[in-house]
Every structure is written in C-alpha cells, then in structure tokens.
Scaffold this active site. Structure first.
Site, PDB file in Angstrom:
ATOM      1  N   GLN A  86     -13.405   6.885   0.604  1.00 21.01           N
ATOM      2  CA  GLN A  86     -13.434   8.213  -0.013  1.00 21.01           C
ATOM      3  C   GLN A  86     -12.237   8.386  -0.947  1.00 21.01           C
ATOM      4  OE1 GLN A  86     -15.887  10.460   0.502  1.00 21.01           O
ATOM      5  NE2 GLN A  86     -14.950  11.899  -0.887  1.00 21.01           N
ATOM      6  N   PHE A  87     -12.317   7.847  -2.171  1.00 15.89           N
ATOM      7  CA  PHE A  87     -11.190   7.912  -3.095  1.00 15.89           C
ATOM      8  C   PHE A  87     -10.790   9.341  -3.445  1.00 15.89           C
ATOM      9  CE2 PHE A  87     -14.636   8.334  -6.087  1.00 15.89           C
ATOM     10  CZ  PHE A  87     -14.105   9.101  -7.126  1.00 15.89           C
ATOM     11  N   THR A  88     -11.686  10.309  -3.258  1.00 15.34           N
ATOM     12  CA  THR A  88     -11.365  11.690  -3.636  1.00 15.34           C
ATOM     13  C   THR A  88     -10.299  12.320  -2.748  1.00 15.34           C
ATOM     14  OG1 THR A  88     -13.205  12.638  -2.377  1.00 15.34           O
ATOM     15  CG2 THR A  88     -13.640  12.052  -4.679  1.00 15.34           C
TER      16      THR A  88
END
Length: 160
Positions: A86-88
């Site tokens: 989940q890069f966000t």
C-alpha cells in the site's frame, strides 16, 4: 517503512474478480516502503524489527478474566496474517487537495522489498501468512475487530 495493522475478524484480497488471499481472525496489515528506506533497507535491522514488532503486537484478548484486554500476540492468539502492499501510506497532503506520493519507495525496488518482507515474516513466525499482489488494482475487504488499528513507522521505532 510504514505498516498500518488492523485486528480483523476476517479479511480478503480480490484482483480482477479472483480471490487471491483470505484470512479469518488475525491481522490485516497495509505495508509500504519510503524513499528514505532505499533498496538496501531489506538488510537493515529495522526491516527484521518491523516484522517482529508486527507479529508481536499484543492486541488480542486473553482467556477468562483477560478476555477483554490487549493481552495476546498474533502467535499467542493463533491468528492469521494478511499483508497488503500500500504505497499510499506515504501520501503527502500538505499542499493542495491532491496527495503527492513522491515519498513512496520506487516500485523498481519496493516490489522486491515487499516480497522479501512477506517471505521473512512467513519463515520466522508460527502463523499463516498470505499477501496481496504488488502493483495490482486490489479490492480489499475486512471486518475490523474492535476496531483496533495500529500504525508502525520504522523511522519512529528504529534508527536507520
């Protein structure tokens, strides 16, 4: 490295209508790597430390009079673990209304880092570990239990 861990009654990941991972009671953890981690982060003590911290979180109830407390770890409880890239988690919302993700790790090395993290956790803990797919458009479903949500940041927990 950042992890958003949620105690769940169940969680699953679907990609293109196909179920790729599912767990019953345990932890569903969103996992991200930042630019400050870099491609060598996987060999750092903080990398292994984040794995130990996640699996060792005492966020599950005990037995009897301890049933309502934060008493047991994931392994003590016998739960399962679902890791979702989940890069966000590195969204920077300080300017304007559109988040910037310039602090997120480069996918060229972050993909391998996520895979290494899943493998390390799977090899070093006594619980069932499954994962989402890096870079995929995933549908993530969960039933948050409590709710209990814990944020872990390697920059706060370990010196690089």
């Amino acid at each position: 490295m950042r992890i958003l861990a949620q105690r769940v009654k169940e969680a699953s990941v679907t990609v293109d209508g196909r179920l790729v991972a599912a767990i019953n009671a345990g932890i569903m953890a969103l996992v991200a790597f930042g630019q400050e981690d870099g491609p060598q982060f996987g060999s750092s003590p903080a990398f292994a430390g984040m794995a130990r911290k996640l699996v060792g979180l005492r966020i599950f109830p005990g037995q009897g009079e301890l049933a309502h407390k934060f008493y047991a770890s994931l392994e003590d409880f016998g739960g399962k673990l679902l890791l979702v890239p989940q890069f966000t988690l590195y969204a920077d919302c300080r300017k304007g209304r559109r988040p910037s993700f310039s602090g997120a790790g480069d996918p060229a090395w972050a993909k391998a880092m996520f895979s290494d993290f899943v493998q390390m956790v799977d090899e070093t803990c006594a619980v069932s570990v499954s994962s989402g797919i890096f870079g995929a458009d995933m549908d993530v479903r969960l039933c948050n239990w409590g709710p209990v949500t814990v944020f872990l940041d390697s920059a706060d927990l370990f010196s690089h």
